[in-house]
Design a protein around this motif. Structure first.
Motif, mmCIF file in Angstrom:
data_model
loop_
_atom_site.group_PDB
_atom_site.id
_atom_site.type_symbol
_atom_site.label_atom_id
_atom_site.label_comp_id
_atom_site.label_asym_id
_atom_site.label_seq_id
_atom_site.Cartn_x
_atom_site.Cartn_y
_atom_site.Cartn_z
ATOM 1 N N SER A 1 8.912 -5.632 49.346
ATOM 2 C CA SER A 1 7.683 -4.910 49.678
ATOM 3 C C SER A 1 6.742 -4.807 48.485
ATOM 4 O O SER A 1 5.527 -4.706 48.651
ATOM 5 C CB SER A 1 8.023 -3.503 50.190
ATOM 6 N N ASN B 1 7.948 6.601 59.211
ATOM 7 C CA ASN B 1 7.559 5.346 59.834
ATOM 8 C C ASN B 1 8.503 5.018 60.975
ATOM 9 O O ASN B 1 9.710 5.244 60.871
ATOM 10 C CB ASN B 1 7.609 4.238 58.771
ATOM 11 N N TYR C 1 7.504 2.271 42.749
ATOM 12 C CA TYR C 1 8.371 1.297 43.410
ATOM 13 C C TYR C 1 9.683 1.130 42.641
ATOM 14 O O TYR C 1 10.767 1.055 43.223
ATOM 15 C CB TYR C 1 7.661 -0.052 43.532
ATOM 16 N N GLU D 1 8.146 6.946 52.028
ATOM 17 C CA GLU D 1 7.408 6.717 53.266
ATOM 18 C C GLU D 1 6.330 7.777 53.458
ATOM 19 O O GLU D 1 5.219 7.490 53.889
ATOM 20 C CB GLU D 1 8.378 6.724 54.455
ATOM 21 N N LEU E 1 3.320 6.981 51.419
ATOM 22 C CA LEU E 1 2.475 5.958 52.028
ATOM 23 C C LEU E 1 1.693 6.528 53.207
ATOM 24 O O LEU E 1 0.506 6.234 53.385
ATOM 25 C CB LEU E 1 3.332 4.778 52.498
ATOM 26 N N ASN E 2 2.344 7.357 54.007
ATOM 27 C CA ASN E 2 1.671 7.963 55.149
ATOM 28 C C ASN E 2 0.526 8.876 54.718
ATOM 29 O O ASN E 2 -0.454 9.043 55.445
ATOM 30 C CB ASN E 2 2.669 8.764 55.994
ATOM 31 N N LEU F 1 9.482 -2.165 54.986
ATOM 32 C CA LEU F 1 8.436 -1.161 54.920
ATOM 33 C C LEU F 1 7.164 -1.716 55.547
ATOM 34 O O LEU F 1 6.688 -2.785 55.162
ATOM 35 C CB LEU F 1 8.160 -0.775 53.457
ATOM 36 N N ARG G 1 0.487 -0.873 54.946
ATOM 37 C CA ARG G 1 -0.531 0.137 55.231
ATOM 38 C C ARG G 1 -1.909 -0.466 55.022
ATOM 39 O O ARG G 1 -2.108 -1.322 54.161
ATOM 40 C CB ARG G 1 -0.367 1.353 54.309
ATOM 41 N N LEU H 1 -3.485 -0.515 51.580
ATOM 42 C CA LEU H 1 -2.921 -1.423 50.581
ATOM 43 C C LEU H 1 -3.433 -2.849 50.741
ATOM 44 O O LEU H 1 -3.188 -3.694 49.895
ATOM 45 C CB LEU H 1 -1.391 -1.427 50.691
ATOM 46 N N ARG I 1 -1.473 5.445 47.063
ATOM 47 C CA ARG I 1 -1.096 4.083 46.696
ATOM 48 C C ARG I 1 0.047 4.106 45.683
ATOM 49 O O ARG I 1 -0.060 4.723 44.630
ATOM 50 C CB ARG I 1 -2.298 3.359 46.084
ATOM 51 N N PRO I 2 1.153 3.442 45.982
ATOM 52 C CA PRO I 2 2.277 3.428 45.034
ATOM 53 C C PRO I 2 1.970 2.579 43.807
ATOM 54 O O PRO I 2 1.238 1.597 43.892
ATOM 55 C CB PRO I 2 3.419 2.821 45.854
ATOM 56 N N ASP J 1 2.609 -5.524 48.512
ATOM 57 C CA ASP J 1 1.672 -4.431 48.266
ATOM 58 C C ASP J 1 0.987 -4.543 46.908
ATOM 59 O O ASP J 1 0.563 -3.537 46.333
ATOM 60 C CB ASP J 1 2.399 -3.084 48.374
#
Length: 581
Positions: free
Chosen positions: A375, A27, A353, A339, A342-343, A47, A50, A53, A347-348, A379
């Protein structure tokens, strides 16, 4: 997968390495700097959110006005059932209002939905009620769903009664009912009964299905009956005698078993055997192997191997890699992996987390931990008690006890009740900065809250007093641990020995530990004797599981936990559903 989304090696690149090779896609909010030691993160903003999310409004399409009315009425009914926590009262009220039996489609739709949600108690409640209704034809399919539901909740007594009911009705014995009863025994702590059903099915029928084999392997592995699991699995590998070949889930369960047993080489051989048997290897397979990794090099090696095989990492893959870097205190790499996740559009989860949060907390990187903590809520991963406790440990590891105490107050203000791990984290912090008064105030506050200290807390307090040249108090806390029914472990013994400075102190410490080892030996002998008796008696006593694998899930917070909140990859196999049985 697009080339720019593949996670490239980025760990401590030597100066001789060609830095022109493809770089990790990160990012723009993260600023990297290349030094002679490698690639480092020099600054990090919040962060970036996205798109995947963000909340999206669902557009519903109905056949016609009547269909729309039916759908909305059914959803209203489901919502009312979920709010009340009971189904029969709601269904009975609806039937009384319309003064007619409930439509079959409505009842079946409700059952199927709760089955999909795995709300087996409501499935049982509805089916048991239907058994008493004259307007409902309770048939074989209903019976099979009921016995399956009892199997899922581990109620073997009721599962037996349903099977008896099916026999009286003249329904032929089938693999579904027998497998369900076997599952009920397994979840009810009667693995011997489950094994007996399985043996009988293999000898006289009905013929076990793939699900039956998956289930019996799971029962044996969870009950630490590794030899029995191996025998069954090996029999499936015998092409001449086996009724079927082992499938992917069976291989995954056996790899998980070797994880529990610590047999990495056997797991690798099983991994290779999958390819020989033509069984497709999946992301789950590689995740299982990654969980074996003792360090980030081993884990990342398997991770890259998975990518070369053309498989997309899932949230578990990323979580295991982040955890490995976090344990190695390679926070930059851990953050970069997050990161990259996420890219890649993954989905976390809460656990992902929390693992990243822990990576920063270990090294006391408070600001970075706060970035992750903030964050989470954005999210839609609302921080839980594990998140708060991990954030607290970041302050503790940074020796910022003012910040730790303020955050501890915030934790309670946000509606959370501190547990033994939360208090233990704060106690550790005060011991670290040598504030014995605050340490004991926290200990007393914990006791007044009705929480009993665990081994880690006793050892921490003992060590704190000993380091302040108060060996007598350290001995007192060592004895207190034993008097509270907690057998001091090797770490506690080592701490006591290290605190002893004079000849008399060393003699006293050795006498205490020698006495304790004698008692421990007696208990082990008696313990083995009692265990053998229980097994032979087949009394059905529940086997110790050590954690709740259904939810949450809680892979943190028991007495085996060390000084910080950690992610245990072995327990995580169940908690993150790596084994999909």
């Amino acid at each position: 997968m697009p080339q720019n989304l593949l996670l490239k090696p980025f760990i401590s690149t030597p100066s001789t390495t060609n830095l022109s090779q493809p770089k990790i896609h990160v990012n723009p909010n993260i600023k990297l700097k290349t030094t002679h030691q490698g690639i480092r993160v020099v600054s990090m903003k919040m962060l970036a959110p996205r798109k995947f999310l963000q909340r999206r409004r669902k557009v519903e399409v109905f056949k016609d006005a009547a269909d729309e009315a039916d759908q909305k009425n059914w959803r209203s009914l489901m919502k009312e059932i979920e709010e009340k926590g009971s189904a029969v009262s709601v269904l009975r009220t609806k039937m009384m209002k319309q003064q007619a039996p409930l439509p079959r489609d409505l009842v079946l739709g409700t059952l199927v939905r709760f089955k999909q949600l795995k709300n087996w108690n409501l499935v049982i409640e509805i089916l048991e009620w239907l058994r008493t209704q004259h307007w409902w034809d309770f048939n074989e399919m209903d019976s099979l769903m009921l016995i399956t539901a009892y199997g899922k909740v581990g109620d073997f007594n009721m599962a037996e009664k349903v099977l008896s009911y099916m026999n009286k009705k003249g329904y032929a014995p089938n693999v579904v009912s027998h497998t369900a009863l076997m599952e009920a025994y397994g979840k009810g702590g009667r693995s011997s009964n489950a094994e007996a059903i399985f043996r009988r099915m293999r000898s006289s029928g009905p013929e076990p299905s793939a699900l039956t084999y998956q289930l019996v392997l799971k029962i044996f592995v969870e009950g630490n009956k590794f030899k029995e699991a191996e025998e069954i699995f090996d029999s499936l590998l015998d092409e001449e005698k086996s009724p079927m070949k082992p499938d992917q889930k069976m291989f995954h369960m056996m790899i998980y078993m070797y994880k529990k047993a610590g047999s990495y080489e056997k797991a690798r051989k099983l991994f290779a055997l999958m390819a020989e048997c033509g069984v497709q290897q999946s992301t789950v397979t590689y995740n299982s192997l990654m969980s074996f990794g003792n360090n980030y090099k081993e884990v990342s090696k398997i991770y890259y191997q998975m990518q070369r095989a053309g498989l997309r990492p899932d949230v578990v893959s990323y979580a295991l890699l982040i955890n490995a870097y976090g344990k190695a205190r390679r926070e930059d790499e851990a953050f970069a992996v997050f990161e990259e996740m996420l890219n890649a559009g993954v989905r976390p989860t809460h656990k992902a987390y929390n693992i990243l949060l822990d990576a920063f907390a270990i090294s006391g990187m408070v600001e970075q931990a706060r970035v992750v903590f903030k964050s989470m809520r954005r999210d839609r991963c609302t921080p839980d008690l594990v998140s708060y406790t991990t954030m607290l440990s970041a302050y503790v590891n940074a020796s910022d006890m003012d910040g730790a105490r303020k955050f501890f107050k915030r934790l309670k203000q946000d509606g959370f009740n501190p547990n033994v791990v939360t208090y233990g984290t704060l106690i550790k912090g005060y011991a670290k900065v040598n504030d014995l008064e605050k340490m004991m105030e926290t200990y007393e506050e914990m006791r007044l809250s009705g929480i009993k200290a665990n081994q880690t807390i006793y050892t921490t307090i003992m060590d704190a007093y000993g380091k302040n040249s108060d060996f007598g108090s350290a001995v007192g806390w060592f004895k207190e641990m034993e008097s509270c029914g907690i057998l001091p472990d090797q770490k506690a013994k080592n701490v006591l020995l290290s605190l002893a400075k004079t000849v008399d102190e060393k003699m006293e410490a050795n006498q205490l530990i020698g006495h304790l080892d004698h008692l421990s030996k007696e208990q082990r002998v008696n313990g083995v004797s009692r265990f053998v008796d229980e097994v032979d008696d087949d009394s059905g006593s529940e086997e110790e599981d050590g954690h709740d694998s259904s939810a949450g899930e809680v892979i943190y917070g028991d007495e085996k936990q060390d000084e910080r909140v950690v992610f245990d990859s072995q327990d995580g196999l169940h908690a993150l559903n790596i084994v999909g049985v």
